[in-house]
Scaffold this motif. Structure first.
Motif, PDB file in Angstrom:
ATOM      1  N   MET A 252       0.809  -1.231   0.000  1.00  0.00           N
ATOM      2  CA  MET A 252       0.000   0.000   0.000  1.00  0.00           C
ATOM      3  C   MET A 252       0.841   1.280   0.000  1.00  0.00           C
ATOM      4  SD  MET A 252      -3.017   1.163   2.613  1.00  0.00           S
ATOM      5  CE  MET A 252      -1.942   1.625   3.962  1.00  0.00           C
ATOM      6  N   ILE A 253       1.793   1.369   0.889  1.00  0.00           N
ATOM      7  CA  ILE A 253       2.558   2.612   1.008  1.00  0.00           C
ATOM      8  C   ILE A 253       3.341   2.894  -0.268  1.00  0.00           C
ATOM      9  CG2 ILE A 253       4.429   3.760   2.276  1.00  0.00           C
ATOM     10  CD1 ILE A 253       1.839   3.538   3.892  1.00  0.00           C
ATOM     11  N   ASP A 254       3.950   1.858  -0.823  1.00  0.00           N
ATOM     12  CA  ASP A 254       4.713   2.059  -2.062  1.00  0.00           C
ATOM     13  C   ASP A 254       3.803   2.484  -3.207  1.00  0.00           C
ATOM     14  OD1 ASP A 254       7.057   1.339  -0.752  1.00  0.00           O
ATOM     15  OD2 ASP A 254       6.764  -0.782  -1.158  1.00  0.00           O
ATOM     16  N   PHE A 255       2.592   1.991  -3.192  1.00  0.00           N
ATOM     17  CA  PHE A 255       1.628   2.362  -4.233  1.00  0.00           C
ATOM     18  C   PHE A 255       1.188   3.821  -4.059  1.00  0.00           C
ATOM     19  CE2 PHE A 255      -2.271   2.275  -6.702  1.00  0.00           C
ATOM     20  CZ  PHE A 255      -2.011   1.367  -7.707  1.00  0.00           C
ATOM     21  N   VAL A 256       0.953   4.227  -2.834  1.00  0.00           N
ATOM     22  CA  VAL A 256       0.597   5.633  -2.579  1.00  0.00           C
ATOM     23  C   VAL A 256       1.737   6.539  -3.028  1.00  0.00           C
ATOM     24  CG1 VAL A 256      -0.042   7.343  -0.831  1.00  0.00           C
ATOM     25  CG2 VAL A 256      -0.925   5.018  -0.651  1.00  0.00           C
ATOM     26  N   LEU A 257       2.958   6.124  -2.706  1.00  0.00           N
ATOM     27  CA  LEU A 257       4.129   6.905  -3.140  1.00  0.00           C
ATOM     28  C   LEU A 257       4.165   7.034  -4.659  1.00  0.00           C
ATOM     29  CD1 LEU A 257       6.883   8.243  -2.418  1.00  0.00           C
ATOM     30  CD2 LEU A 257       7.910   5.985  -2.786  1.00  0.00           C
ATOM     31  N   ARG A 264       2.512  14.407  -0.652  1.00  0.00           N
ATOM     32  CA  ARG A 264       1.057  14.434  -0.402  1.00  0.00           C
ATOM     33  C   ARG A 264       0.581  13.254   0.435  1.00  0.00           C
ATOM     34  NH1 ARG A 264      -0.911  14.379  -6.226  1.00  0.00           N
ATOM     35  NH2 ARG A 264      -2.929  14.013  -5.247  1.00  0.00           N
ATOM     36  N   MET A 265       1.488  12.623   1.151  1.00  0.00           N
ATOM     37  CA  MET A 265       1.141  11.483   2.008  1.00  0.00           C
ATOM     38  C   MET A 265       1.284  11.884   3.476  1.00  0.00           C
ATOM     39  SD  MET A 265       3.568   8.669   0.097  1.00  0.00           S
ATOM     40  CE  MET A 265       3.186   7.310   1.196  1.00  0.00           C
ATOM     41  N   PHE A 266       0.306  11.502   4.296  1.00  0.00           N
ATOM     42  CA  PHE A 266       0.385  11.735   5.740  1.00  0.00           C
ATOM     43  C   PHE A 266       0.349  10.407   6.485  1.00  0.00           C
ATOM     44  CE2 PHE A 266      -2.546  15.616   4.904  1.00  0.00           C
ATOM     45  CZ  PHE A 266      -1.481  16.398   4.514  1.00  0.00           C
ATOM     46  N   TYR A 267       1.097  10.355   7.559  1.00  0.00           N
ATOM     47  CA  TYR A 267       0.943   9.251   8.516  1.00  0.00           C
ATOM     48  C   TYR A 267      -0.293   9.510   9.376  1.00  0.00           C
ATOM     49  CZ  TYR A 267       1.486   7.454  13.260  1.00  0.00           C
ATOM     50  OH  TYR A 267       1.248   6.910  14.487  1.00  0.00           O
ATOM     51  N   GLY A 268      -1.101   8.489   9.594  1.00  0.00           N
ATOM     52  CA  GLY A 268      -2.244   8.576  10.505  1.00  0.00           C
ATOM     53  C   GLY A 268      -2.577   7.186  10.982  1.00  0.00           C
ATOM     54  N   SER A 269      -3.360   7.070  12.045  1.00  0.00           N
ATOM     55  CA  SER A 269      -3.645   5.733  12.583  1.00  0.00           C
ATOM     56  C   SER A 269      -5.130   5.366  12.504  1.00  0.00           C
ATOM     57  CB  SER A 269      -3.165   5.638  14.034  1.00  0.00           C
ATOM     58  OG  SER A 269      -3.776   6.638  14.815  1.00  0.00           O
ATOM     59  N   TYR A 274      -0.526   0.081  15.555  1.00  0.00           N
ATOM     60  CA  TYR A 274       0.592  -0.754  15.109  1.00  0.00           C
ATOM     61  C   TYR A 274       0.713  -0.744  13.583  1.00  0.00           C
ATOM     62  CZ  TYR A 274       0.433  -2.695  19.839  1.00  0.00           C
ATOM     63  OH  TYR A 274       0.445  -2.856  21.197  1.00  0.00           O
ATOM     64  N   GLN A 275      -0.437  -0.976  12.918  1.00  0.00           N
ATOM     65  CA  GLN A 275      -0.404  -1.071  11.457  1.00  0.00           C
ATOM     66  C   GLN A 275       0.111   0.221  10.826  1.00  0.00           C
ATOM     67  OE1 GLN A 275      -3.016  -1.967  13.474  1.00  0.00           O
ATOM     68  NE2 GLN A 275      -4.472  -3.245  12.360  1.00  0.00           N
ATOM     69  N   SER A 276      -0.297   1.350  11.393  1.00  0.00           N
ATOM     70  CA  SER A 276       0.024   2.622  10.758  1.00  0.00           C
ATOM     71  C   SER A 276       1.528   2.882  10.733  1.00  0.00           C
ATOM     72  CB  SER A 276      -0.699   3.764  11.485  1.00  0.00           C
ATOM     73  OG  SER A 276      -0.282   3.842  12.828  1.00  0.00           O
ATOM     74  N   VAL A 277       2.219   2.414  11.744  1.00  0.00           N
ATOM     75  CA  VAL A 277       3.677   2.576  11.776  1.00  0.00           C
ATOM     76  C   VAL A 277       4.359   1.438  11.024  1.00  0.00           C
ATOM     77  CG1 VAL A 277       5.699   2.644  13.290  1.00  0.00           C
ATOM     78  CG2 VAL A 277       3.639   3.912  13.912  1.00  0.00           C
ATOM     79  N   GLY A 278       3.854   0.223  11.204  1.00  0.00           N
ATOM     80  CA  GLY A 278       4.454  -0.945  10.558  1.00  0.00           C
ATOM     81  C   GLY A 278       4.472  -0.832   9.044  1.00  0.00           C
ATOM     82  N   THR A 279       3.379  -0.327   8.459  1.00  0.00           N
ATOM     83  CA  THR A 279       3.332  -0.220   6.998  1.00  0.00           C
ATOM     84  C   THR A 279       4.420   0.712   6.483  1.00  0.00           C
ATOM     85  OG1 THR A 279       1.661   1.486   7.257  1.00  0.00           O
ATOM     86  CG2 THR A 279       0.883  -0.671   6.575  1.00  0.00           C
ATOM     87  N   ILE A 280       4.611   1.814   7.152  1.00  0.00           N
ATOM     88  CA  ILE A 280       5.581   2.805   6.670  1.00  0.00           C
ATOM     89  C   ILE A 280       7.011   2.277   6.845  1.00  0.00           C
ATOM     90  CG2 ILE A 280       6.504   5.127   7.069  1.00  0.00           C
ATOM     91  CD1 ILE A 280       3.581   5.976   7.704  1.00  0.00           C
ATOM     92  N   LEU A 281       7.274   1.672   7.999  1.00  0.00           N
ATOM     93  CA  LEU A 281       8.635   1.176   8.228  1.00  0.00           C
ATOM     94  C   LEU A 281       9.004   0.046   7.274  1.00  0.00           C
ATOM     95  CD1 LEU A 281       9.082   1.162  12.102  1.00  0.00           C
ATOM     96  CD2 LEU A 281       9.780   2.894  10.454  1.00  0.00           C
ATOM     97  N   SER A 282       8.036  -0.761   6.883  1.00  0.00           N
ATOM     98  CA  SER A 282       8.377  -1.885   6.003  1.00  0.00           C
ATOM     99  C   SER A 282       8.273  -1.535   4.520  1.00  0.00           C
ATOM    100  CB  SER A 282       7.496  -3.105   6.309  1.00  0.00           C
ATOM    101  OG  SER A 282       6.137  -2.774   6.241  1.00  0.00           O
ATOM    102  N   SER A 283       7.939  -0.291   4.228  1.00  0.00           N
ATOM    103  CA  SER A 283       7.839   0.140   2.825  1.00  0.00           C
ATOM    104  C   SER A 283       9.223   0.422   2.249  1.00  0.00           C
ATOM    105  CB  SER A 283       6.998   1.410   2.737  1.00  0.00           C
ATOM    106  OG  SER A 283       7.751   2.509   3.221  1.00  0.00           O
ATOM    107  N   LYS A 284       9.217   0.803   0.978  1.00  0.00           N
ATOM    108  CA  LYS A 284      10.483   1.152   0.326  1.00  0.00           C
ATOM    109  C   LYS A 284      10.799   2.639   0.448  1.00  0.00           C
ATOM    110  CE  LYS A 284      10.014  -2.540  -3.073  1.00  0.00           C
ATOM    111  NZ  LYS A 284       9.566  -2.841  -4.444  1.00  0.00           N
ATOM    112  N   LEU A 285      10.055   3.381   1.229  1.00  0.00           N
ATOM    113  CA  LEU A 285      10.324   4.813   1.392  1.00  0.00           C
ATOM    114  C   LEU A 285      11.758   5.024   1.866  1.00  0.00           C
ATOM    115  CD1 LEU A 285       7.164   6.245   3.244  1.00  0.00           C
ATOM    116  CD2 LEU A 285       7.605   6.168   0.796  1.00  0.00           C
ATOM    117  N   THR A 286      12.393   6.064   1.347  1.00  0.00           N
ATOM    118  CA  THR A 286      13.721   6.426   1.830  1.00  0.00           C
ATOM    119  C   THR A 286      13.579   7.119   3.186  1.00  0.00           C
ATOM    120  OG1 THR A 286      13.647   8.620   0.846  1.00  0.00           O
ATOM    121  CG2 THR A 286      14.490   6.827  -0.540  1.00  0.00           C
ATOM    122  N   GLU A 287      14.694   7.340   3.818  1.00  0.00           N
ATOM    123  CA  GLU A 287      14.663   8.009   5.123  1.00  0.00           C
ATOM    124  C   GLU A 287      14.060   9.411   5.007  1.00  0.00           C
ATOM    125  OE1 GLU A 287      17.541   6.875   7.656  1.00  0.00           O
ATOM    126  OE2 GLU A 287      17.475   8.604   8.977  1.00  0.00           O
TER     127      GLU A 287
END
Lengths: 310, 261
Positions: A252-257, A264-269, A274-287
């Motif tokens: 999901m996160i990589d697709f949004v990117l 234009r992406m925000f973190y929210g829960s 747990y899911q809201s942080v886990g998805t972002i950390l396991s994505s391919k987003l750079t630091e």
């Protein structure tokens, strides 16, 4: 009983004496910690590395304030943007009296924990005059945005005066979204169970009519077909997306990117901490991209009205 | 040590997924510190003859010694399809599989179907673990050709009642985790692990208190779900919620016990 145990032991031993020829030595090696080449990834260190503004959270909807703040502490969430909406499907009618009561609960939470909470005002555009009065009351007391639900679609003319008000205020409108494509076996048609929920096309129409307004498409992880939504909203620069929700699908996160972009992406829960942080950390987003999604992007929205976090 | 008891390779036909091959999954395991993964082949959910998916899984794992060292394959068996008993034997004896996964909703039978009960008894007799995935995807996000019904945890209790001495994994626990007193007793008395990937593991500390620390293990439901939420549910537990010994059980101890490794 003893017969059963003996029969089971016989089968067990026989099976694994054969299987061991193929996999026994490998499993023994794998079971030895020293044999594996996995890194020593420290997830909590990663979690705490990023400042976080949680752009989609609530009060009074199941999770207690104490539990919510405990999550915030565990996961390093600096600020939570909270609201108290009413569902047109399962809640009471969102009369002015009701939505004032909701907003009062948000204001109380902010007063109790001013360092932790930012508030979004909830109104029902069916009540134009009372909604505009309530927006003034809430923003005068420090609220930083609007949260609206499924009473009226975001592109309905009833929303026009409210959108115009938020253009003046330089604040974002977080709109509940539902993209029930395919649900109910309807192939590419909407099978929404919420008749007045805003679908991506509704956001696109409102964003086109009001290019100066800022819209937050709610919870890609909780609003149905996020692939469809991202592709539909790709070309609307004034529509932002929060990635909250309980459905932490792997891609999901990589697709949004890919379709919405890192600005234009925000973190929210939205209750799924747990899911809201886990998805972002396991994505391919750079630091750098993670910093934007966790904190900078929403803070830049807040900055427009002088409500940013230092 | 970290053991993921719920990973998959293979194709999910309704959506592109990442890391759905042994090589890609191994890279991901190395990046995030996972030592061993229990894997099934999702193709078996959709093939009429599930044994073909088991053959694919066996061949892929045996194509590289690194795979053999880091993956524990589970076969997919459909007990209402011809030849399933032979399939089970091949999975155990030739492929060395330590467990099987059942997909009654996709393969269209009830967990209490006599053939299913017979299969689970046979698995139990051989020390083979039975994996039951509560749901593959959330029905609200599903493609129009996918299933609309989801299990809750209570829906797998009947098979545990019918075959109480088998070993089970309940995977991607979603759609309700509440059990009545009778079902709670059955659950507690059964050798079963719930993996930590599921949506309804919202309060891991409370669940550990309720069901016991021997009932949970790290899992990802990869590649359908993100890779780290299941781990975050364990590692973010405060010391007062789970001491280091408990966390070790969740990371690998419980998995090693049920897998016998």
């Amino acid at each position: 009983m003893s017969k059963s145990i003996n029969r089971r032991k016989f089968f067990y031993d026989t099976a694994f004496s054969a299987a061991g020829i193929i996999l026994g030595s490998n499993l023994a090696e794998a079971a030895c910690p020293g044999s594996a080449s996995a890194s020593s990834y420290n997830i909590m260190k990663e979690v705490m590395k990023y400042r976080k503004i949680n752009a989609h959270e609530h009060v009074g909807l199941g999770v207690s304030i104490e539990l919510q703040l405990d999550f915030a502490d565990k996961l390093g969430i600096e600020k939570l943007v909270i609201s108290r909406p009413i569902s047109a499907v399962s809640g009471p009618e969102a009369t002015p009296e009701e939505f004032r009561k909701c907003n009062e609960s948000v204001l109380q939470a902010i007063k109790q924990y001013p360092d932790k909470y930012l508030g979004s005002c909830f109104v029902n555009p069916v009540y134009r005059k009372e909604s505009l009065e309530e927006i003034k009351r809430c923003t005068d007391q420090g609220m930083i945005g609007l949260k609206v639900y499924n009473q009226v679609k975001i592109n309905d003319p009833l929303f026009y005066p409210i959108i115009e008000k938020f253009i003046d205020l330089k604040m974002i409108i977080l709109m509940h979204a539902h993209c029930g494509i395919g649900v109910g076996g309807k192939r590419t048609k909407y099978g929404n169970t919420q008749p007045n929920a805003s679908v991506p096309e509704d956001f696109a129409e409102a964003a086109t009519r009001y290019p100066e307004a800022m819209f937050q498409y709610a919870h890609t992880g909780g609003g149905g077909d996020w692939e469809y939504a991202c592709k539909m909203l790709s070309d609307y620069p004034n529509i932002y997306i929060d990635t909250s929700g309980s459905n932490n699908e792997g891609n999901m996160i990589d697709f949004v990117l890919k379709y919405i972009g890192e600005d234009r992406m925000f973190y929210g829960s939205d209750g799924s901490f747990y899911q809201s942080v886990g998805t972002i950390l396991s994505s391919k987003l750079t630091e750098v991209q993670r910093k934007k999604v966790f904190f900078d992007n929403f803070n830049n929205i807040l900055r427009k009205a002088g409500n940013h976090v230092n | 040590m970290l053991i993921d008891i719920n990973a998959n390779i293979g194709h999910w036909p309704f959506q592109q997924t990442n890391c759905n091959s042994c090589k890609a999954l191994l890279d991901r395991m190395n990046r995030f510190g996972v030592n061993i993964s229990v894997i099934g082949n999702m193709n078996g959910i959709f093939y009429k003859d599930t044994q073909a998916s088991n053959e694919e899984l066996f061949e892929e794992i045996n194509s590289d010694r690194h795979f053999r060292n880091r993956f524990i394959p589970f076969g997919t068996i459909n007990p209402i399809y011809a030849g399933w008993k032979n399939d089970l034997e091949v999975c155990i004896r030739k492929f060395g599989m330590k467990g099987i996964r059942l997909y009654p909703q996709y393969h269209d039978y009830e967990l209490t179907d006599p053939a299913c009960i017979e299969l689970v008894k046979m698995a139990g007799d051989r020390g083979i673990i039975v994996g039951l995935t509560i749901r593959m995807v959330d029905s609200r996000l599903r493609a129009w050709m996918d299933l609309s019904n989801e299990w809750a945890l209570k829906d797998i209790i009947p098979i545990m009642k019918a075959v109480p001495d088998a070993k089970y994994l309940a995977l991607n626990v979603s759609g309700g985790i509440q059990l009545n007193d009778e079902d709670t007793k059955i659950f507690r008395d059964t050798d079963i692990l719930l993996d930590t990937s599921g949506r309804n593991i919202t309060d891991p500390a409370g669940l550990i208190n309720k069901f016991g620390r021997d009932k949970f293990a790290f899992g990802t439901h990869s590649p359908i779900l993100d890779y780290l939420t299941g781990l975050l549910r364990i590692e973010s537990l405060r010391d007062s919620e789970a001491d280091e010994a408990t966390k070790e059980l969740l990371r690998s101890g419980n998995a090693r016990r049920i897998l016998g490794i």
